[in-house]
Design a protein around this motif. Structure first.
Motif, PDB file in Angstrom:
ATOM      1  N   ARG A  34      37.580  43.057  44.022  1.00 54.55           N
ATOM      2  CA  ARG A  34      37.387  42.898  42.539  1.00 54.55           C
ATOM      3  C   ARG A  34      37.663  41.743  41.993  1.00 54.55           C
ATOM      4  O   ARG A  34      37.040  41.408  41.050  1.00 54.55           O
ATOM      5  N   HIS A  35      38.535  40.802  42.458  1.00 54.03           N
ATOM      6  CA  HIS A  35      39.115  39.759  41.893  1.00 54.03           C
ATOM      7  C   HIS A  35      38.406  38.680  42.628  1.00 54.03           C
ATOM      8  O   HIS A  35      38.692  37.612  42.208  1.00 54.03           O
TER       9      HIS A  35
ATOM     10  N   PHE B  99      41.247  45.178  45.776  1.00 55.46           N
ATOM     11  CA  PHE B  99      41.236  43.863  44.980  1.00 55.46           C
ATOM     12  C   PHE B  99      41.069  42.847  45.229  1.00 55.46           C
ATOM     13  O   PHE B  99      40.739  41.876  44.281  1.00 55.46           O
TER      14      PHE B  99
ATOM     15  N   ARG C  77      49.720  50.809  44.236  1.00 55.09           N
ATOM     16  CA  ARG C  77      48.353  50.313  43.660  1.00 55.09           C
ATOM     17  C   ARG C  77      48.477  49.013  42.766  1.00 55.09           C
ATOM     18  O   ARG C  77      48.119  47.966  43.151  1.00 55.09           O
TER      19      ARG C  77
ATOM     20  N   GLU D 154      47.740  45.234  43.734  1.00 53.70           N
ATOM     21  CA  GLU D 154      46.915  44.159  42.627  1.00 53.70           C
ATOM     22  C   GLU D 154      47.467  42.881  42.046  1.00 53.70           C
ATOM     23  O   GLU D 154      47.280  41.799  42.125  1.00 53.70           O
TER      24      GLU D 154
END
Length: 488
Positions: free
Chosen positions: A353-354, A350, A382, A386
């Protein structure tokens, strides 16, 4: 090799980086080999030259090439032998044959033996580069396919399942044994335990891996459409059937079909599914034609199918067809050794991803995650990670980033969180030497942190150097004991 006034005009569009391809040019006429090499190097290719068949054979045995351009007619080792060696030693390599007019039929035979293409003398620079460019495109496509399969293996193969616990090791060992077979598999376990990932791993490690895997959640489909989703329908079979449509079984033909929440399947559909498993053929809703299908069925449920059989809501005969092999996934609370590795895996995922900078869990948060019961299992963990990554502003994943469930579940002030291993009877501390107790505490804390020594040192409130010295000493003690036992 002749010149070409249209060289620049006829040259193909330059790819991003020709220098990443290694070429071998083979010709017993040194001048011709040099001319081809100079033409290719001028546009960025990296070339090695061999001026005899034996020299080329030695290079092929010793080094790796992406493309080989070889003359057909040479003494001792000719082009056909070079082709055979390349296909055996470098199966991913593309081979281009160079031939005179008289040997064109042999060049065609070479293509039947696996050569990529052939060039007829005299060769122009543009023709040479065009053929090599096409060969490079083939090499690049093969590389991309290999990388894609590697990424699929990493994501969906057994390597993509994060675990350190003995319970999950037992599951993985069982998966490895069944993946290569064509057996029907039933995966059981609570919601969020990773049933679909396990199904993907089975498929990705099976002979069907290059075919489709189709997933269908029967709970997510309205009861009157389940059969259409599974078996397809013909035009006009019901109000919204405006055209023929293939179902999941046809779409997955040759591959695998994953039926999630199979315990929610209507009884009428269960009967038809049983018939498909017995006969390997389906009939579309509203149709009369039987269609043969070759599908490996993997199903999953979080419901107690045996109780449902007793209650008359699930067919006994279908149950035994589905459970040729059963995989039972333990809930996360029963595999706590996996909590810390999973936390770290999702943290890294994450952050990428972010687009967040580096951030790490504090020891306090690590303890809370370890002590939590995880009713939602891996899916819940999970989501929690996140949430923390998204909320974090200081690079420290601490109490201020925790989701409400973990804040509410925090122990009262002064209460210590004790990992289950401390109270499971695995060691009776009374009357034991302090050194043994210390070693046990260190080893259990390393398990807790997924073998992260710096994190373990923080939890134990000792210096990292102290921890390293202790571990070195334990290794020396073990080696000495093993040597003494061997002598005895």
């Amino acid at each position: 090799m002749t010149s070409d006034s249209q060289d620049a005009a006829d040259s193909p569009v330059e790819p991003p980086d020709r220098s990443k391809y290694r070429l071998l040019v083979v010709d017993n006429e040194a001048a011709h080999a040099r001319a081809m090499t100079e033409s290719l190097e001028k546009v960025g290719y990296v070339c090695e030259v061999a001026t005899s068949g034996p020299d080329a054979a030695a290079l092929i045995q010793r080094e790796t090439f992406d493309i080989i351009i070889t003359d057909m007619v040479m003494n001792d080792v000719d082009g056909m032998k070079i082709l055979a060696m390349a296909k055996e030693r470098l199966p991913e390599c593309e081979v281009v044959m160079v031939t005179g007019h008289a040997t064109v039929p042999i060049a065609v035979e070479a293509m039947q033996q696996g050569a990529f293409n052939f060039l007829e003398k005299p060769i122009t620079p543009s023709r040479l580069r065009a053929i090599v460019e096409k060969a490079a495109e083939n090499v690049e496509l093969r590389r991309q396919n290999t990388e894609l399969m590697q990424r699929l293996d990493e994501r969906f193969g057994f390597e993509g399942i994060i675990y350190t616990s003995k319970k999950m090791q037992t599951v993985i060992d069982r998966l490895r044994r069944i993946a290569a077979t064509d057996a029907t598999v039933l995966i059981t376990g609570e919601s969020g335990t990773g049933k679909e990932m396990v199904a993907q791993a089975i498929h990705q490690n099976s002979p069907r891996k290059n075919k489709r895997m189709v997933a269908l959640n029967t709970r997510a489909v309205s009861e009157n459409l389940v059969e259409s989703e599974l078996f397809g329908h013909v035009k006009g079979s019901f109000t919204d059937a405006v055209s023929d449509r293939e179902g999941a079984f046809e779409y997955a033909n040759g591959g695998s079909l994953f039926l999630d929440e199979v315990g929610d399947m209507p009884m009428s559909t269960q009967i038809k599914l049983l018939r498909v498993l017995e006969e390997s053929q389906i009939t579309r809703v509203g149709g009369n034609k039987s269609i043969k299908v070759n599908v490996r069925l993997i199903s999953a449920t979080n419901r107690p199918l045996e109780e449902m059989i007793d209650n008359g809501t699930f067919r006994n005969d279908l149950y035994f067809r589905l459970k040729v092999v059963t995989i039972e996934l333990p809930p996360l609370r029963e595999r706590r050794d996996d909590v810390i590795p999973l936390m770290d895996h999702f943290r890294k995922m994450f952050l990428r991803r972010h687009g967040k900078p580096a951030a790490h869990f504090t020891p306090a948060v690590t303890k809370k995650f370890f002590a939590y019961d995880w009713p939602g299992n891996i899916r819940q963990l999970r989501n929690f990670v996140e949430t923390m990554v998204v909320l974090d502003t200081d690079g420290s994943l601490d109490d201020d980033d925790l989701p409400p469930e973990l804040i509410d579940d925090a122990p009262v002030e002064g209460e210590e969180i004790t990992p289950p291993a401390l109270t499971d009877g695995s060691m009776n501390f009374i009357g034991r030497p302090l050194a043994e107790i210390e070693r046990w505490a260190i080893e259990e804390t390393l398990k807790l942190t997924g073998n992260n020594r710096e994190e373990a040192a923080k939890l134990l409130k000792i210096g990292a150097r102290t921890l390293y010295r202790r571990l070195d000493q334990y290794k020396k003690d073990d080696d000495a004991e093993a040597k003494a036992n061997a002598t005895d």
